[in-house]
Design an enzyme around this catalytic site. Sequence first.
Site, PDB file in Angstrom:
ATOM      1  N   ASP A  78      28.617  48.687  23.454  1.00  0.00           N
ATOM      2  CA  ASP A  78      27.218  48.313  23.275  1.00  0.00           C
ATOM      3  C   ASP A  78      26.399  49.489  22.749  1.00  0.00           C
ATOM      4  OD1 ASP A  78      24.959  46.347  23.930  1.00  0.00           O
ATOM      5  OD2 ASP A  78      24.325  48.124  25.033  1.00  0.00           O
TER       6      ASP A  78
ATOM      7  N   GLU B 197      29.116  47.316  18.454  1.00  0.00           N
ATOM      8  CA  GLU B 197      27.842  46.666  18.162  1.00  0.00           C
ATOM      9  C   GLU B 197      27.010  47.691  17.400  1.00  0.00           C
ATOM     10  OE1 GLU B 197      23.704  45.024  19.957  1.00  0.00           O
ATOM     11  OE2 GLU B 197      24.788  46.685  20.843  1.00  0.00           O
TER      12      GLU B 197
END
Length: 628
Positions: free
Chosen positions: A307, A360
Amino acid sequence: MPLERMTPLDLEGFNHGADARAYEKLGSHFIDGGVSFAVWAPEAERVSVIGDFNGWRADASPLHRVGDTGVWHGVVTGAQPGQTYKYRIVSKYQQRVLEKADPYAFLQEVPPKTASVLTRHSYEWRDETWMKGRQDWQALGSPISIYELHLGSWKRVAEEGFRSLNYREIAPQLTEYVKKMGFTHVELMPVMEHPFFGSWGYLVTGYFAVSHRYGTPDDFMFLVDTLHQNGIGVILDWVPAHFPTDAHGLAEFDGSHLYEHADPRQGYHPEWNSYIFNYSRNEVRSFLLSSAMFWLDRYHVDGLRVDGVSSMLNLDYARKAGEWIPNEHGGRENLHAISFLKLLNETIYRNHPGVQTMAEESTAFPLVSKPTSIGGLGFGLKWDMGWMHDTLEYMHRDPLYRAHHHRDITFRSIYAWSENFLMPLSHDEVVYGKGSLLGKMPGDEWQRFANLRLLFSYMWSQPGKKLLFMGGEFGQWTEWNHDGSLDWHLLDLPMHGKLARLVGSLNHLYKTEPSLHRKDTEQNGFEWIDGSNASMSILTYLRRAEDERDVTLVALNFTPTPRQGYRIGVPRSGTWREVLNSDAKEFGGSGHGNMGIVETRPIPWNGRRFSINVTLPPLGAIFLKSET
């Protein structure tokens, strides 16, 4: 392994930033004669363990320095599984007294409680078949279709205070559903312990602790094992970009800025009100590296979706001029974070060649999913955020105006092979007032469903791996609410149930047709027939496998007007079978189609010697397979 007596030599790799399994030494471990405790707190003057086993008395169980490693270690006798504890740290700075949860604990109390819990892993795995084969099943040429979910709100028990399912309860239900829908993987939003439920797990305090909200480590192993035994891979969201400011966590751990930078221009994240890891510090690198490896080693996880990579790579992320410090060369790149990410991926793929790491990353940073040997970051896949944004913008428009924005739906072909892409329709697109996927679609109710079927058909036919957030597969009307549950009753309504049937059919076609997945990351797996028919908002293209005879033709009509007698040039003569039609009545469509097959004619079209004459359904997609 944990020792009764620890020496600096045992911590050499940890202090040099290359220990990928520091969790085997630091933290709490049952050994003969008691429990070994070890914690990194170099700026502490005194450290002791306080817990249920010693009445939480301040100096009952002191730890001792291990040379100049910054680690404190000791053994406590009489401690038992299930007992809670913290480290009591007296800092060199103003004699501050801090009570901290164990950064390496395998379990923490259920929030809002904050102590660590002594625990042992005792689960017996039964997923040998999956583990032996996953290197092939997760290769870039394999079908990867991911169902993203939040464990706490996927399904709740209305009869018991609307509580979330625990790991053992969700295991058979999720497995059955994912198998029925045809997804190859699940991706779980962070299961690492986090104090605030509303953070969805993205503000982590337990980087080695599975969330106690849903059960124990053995319970979570049961969930992963159940999925594996049914041929379903498990990907976890992992958050090395930042951590929360909670007093019991990593923040100012020993009274100093230990895990984070001291200067807020480097160490504070203004967008998320959190602290940023100091990637230049060796022990922090070992901590994060070990956390990633822990979930792969102990929990048999098949991949990590990392993330916030964009925030790690760029020193000026979410900052204005003057609010950030350039790197040593005067640039905006976070060189230490880049170095760490390369080390992370090299370590993971060396130790677990069957897994995938996924970034991401939303910027144009180059070579994210390319090998470190050629200067890349080494990720296996990168989220295609540009595709997601452009496509949802296009699909949100009234079809009357789509002709003027045709580039939004074709631009991807310019960069589609610059990275190994995963195409996400994730949780981020259905929160904070953005509405649900179905709610984003224009038109009356029938057109909304038709547009969503068309969106999914376009997505599943494009090069790249797939990810869909829970609820989108059956057309949830409302945006996601983490305090609620999916509206499962909608599946009993015809249009919603038929939409789910389409998603299942797309997954089946994607998995069984090599031309739709074998060259997902290779440019010669895709060929335009006609990408320039903006006036009619129509796209036609081919997907190819290694065998030149294995070809699937995809035609998409982004308007509500059926196109009768639409001619398409094809690469070979013979029969083309309609293997999927998003407008079929079984999917909730109007039934416009081609009666199953079409035959070529020797009429040159689109630069090809042969062509077919087809009906393109309204707001629909057809997939045709060559049978010669």
